[in-house]
Design an enzyme around this catalytic site. Structure first.
Site, PDB file in Angstrom:
ATOM      1  N   GLU A 151      52.711  90.545  29.745  1.00  0.00           N
ATOM      2  CA  GLU A 151      52.358  89.166  29.411  1.00  0.00           C
ATOM      3  C   GLU A 151      51.604  89.107  28.095  1.00  0.00           C
ATOM      4  OE1 GLU A 151      49.642  85.841  29.107  1.00  0.00           O
ATOM      5  OE2 GLU A 151      49.036  87.838  29.724  1.00  0.00           O
ATOM      6  N   HIS A 182      54.195  86.924  33.823  1.00  0.00           N
ATOM      7  CA  HIS A 182      52.848  87.057  34.383  1.00  0.00           C
ATOM      8  C   HIS A 182      52.876  87.863  35.679  1.00  0.00           C
ATOM      9  CE1 HIS A 182      51.543  83.899  31.580  1.00  0.00           C
ATOM     10  NE2 HIS A 182      50.305  84.233  31.888  1.00  0.00           N
TER      11      HIS A 182
END
Length: 339
Positions: free
Chosen positions: A10, A307
């Site tokens: 991420e 994520h």
């Protein structure tokens, strides 16, 4: 000592927050280089410094390199201490993200905690207060701990000034299964305004109605806050089911038409409604750590996000616990703890 490249996966502040929480939970120290290396403005911002300061405070930890703009730091955890804490970001940095850093360690502490966090409550690139209150925390309470959260004052970018209060009653985490969201109960779209013209909210609701056309007119409302709370604008789209409430949000930004941000939020909700998954795209990575700490359980969700991939890898590095992601029908995933 675990060494982390903050530009991988991420590539933002999530890596730092997860690493700090996992370090406090496992007692494993870490160093991180290239902090937020995947962002246009790398290095620590004020909200990240506050999040790590909060982790140090509750966990009696030592952290070197903790300063705005820093690209590397080392974190040595201590013993987590429950208690009364007040954390002030000093900007519109997200109160929710600071809370996420300390929440899981305090949920497993040996006593209750009372938190006051001041900063931004409704800002881009972070979950708003309502997401924490209605989507995440009810699931954690089902796992054993009791968490309540109150919004005492809204805080918008760039002014900030928001204030949330959190009460935590810790408990061991029990594994649960969140496979079905149950019957649809009701939908809500709320345009929140402070210090800006009301017609902006009216335009947002008109645009959202065109996408969520099956929702009744009384599901679309305007909330006008005192002018001194702004300037600011948030659009909150909520879908309440028997077992979960999904919250999608968008926030006013100079140069972006109200209709555009409203359509974006409404279309995201329409995409979730079209599937049968329990967790939406913003909840899925937030469930990984509590499910891992419970050492069991499963939930269905939408397509895996970056994520989530990043969080899963960090959890495995610190704990050895792995996740299995398997297809469960059209665009739906089943997430399970496998060891």
């Amino acid at each position: 000592m675990i060494t982390i490249d903050g530009s991988e996966g991420e590539g933002g502040g999530q890596v730092l927050r997860y690493a700090a929480a996992l370090s406090l939970l496992t007692g494993e120290p870490f160093t991180i280089e290239n902090i937020r290396g995947g962002r246009a403005k790398p290095g620590l911002m004020r909200q990240h410094v506050t999040a790590l300061e909060a982790a140090c405070t509750i966990g009696d930890a030592k952290c070197s390199g903790l300063a705005v703009g820093s690209s590397s730091l080392s974190f040595q955890p201590g013993r987590v201490k429950p208690g009364n804490y007040n954390f002030a970001i000093g900007t519109a940095g997200s109160t929710s993200l600071v809370l996420q850093t300390v929440l899981m360690p305090l949920l497993l502490a040996n006593g209750p905690s009372h938190l006051v966090i001041e900063g931004g409550t409704h800002a881009m690139a972070a979950p708003p207060f309502e997401f924490m209150q209605k989507a995440l925390l009810p699931i954690l309470s089902r796992m054993g701990p009791k968490v309540s959260i109150q919004l005492e004052r809204h805080g918008f970018f760039p002014r900030g000034g928001g204030r949330i209060v959190v009460e935590i009653e810790p408990s061991a985490l029990r594994s649960i299964e969140c496979l079905e969201r149950g019957a649809f109960m009701q939908g809500r779209v709320e345009a929140v305004l402070a210090g800006i013209p009301r017609d902006i909210a009216e335009r947002e609701l008109t645009a959202a109605r065109k996408v969520l056309s099956e929702w009744p007119d009384d599901a679309f409302t305007i909330r006008q806050l005192p002018g001194e709370h702004g300037p600011g604008n948030a659009l909150l789209v909520e879908a309440e089911f028997e077992n979960i409430t999904e919250v999608v949000s968008s926030f006013g930004k100079l140069g972006v038409p109200a209709e555009k941000l409203a359509k974006s939020a409404a279309r995201s909700m329409a995409g979730y409604l079209a599937l049968e998954a329990f967790a939406g795209p913003y909840l899925q990575d937030q469930l990984l750590l509590p499910f891992a700490l419970a050492k069991g359980g499963a939930f269905t969700t939408v397509r895996q996000s970056e994520h989530t991939r990043t969080a899963a890898k960090l959890i495995e590095r610190f704990t050895g616990i792995k996740f299995r992601f398997s297809d469960q029908g059209k665009r739906t995933k089943l997430v399970e703890i496998v060891g």
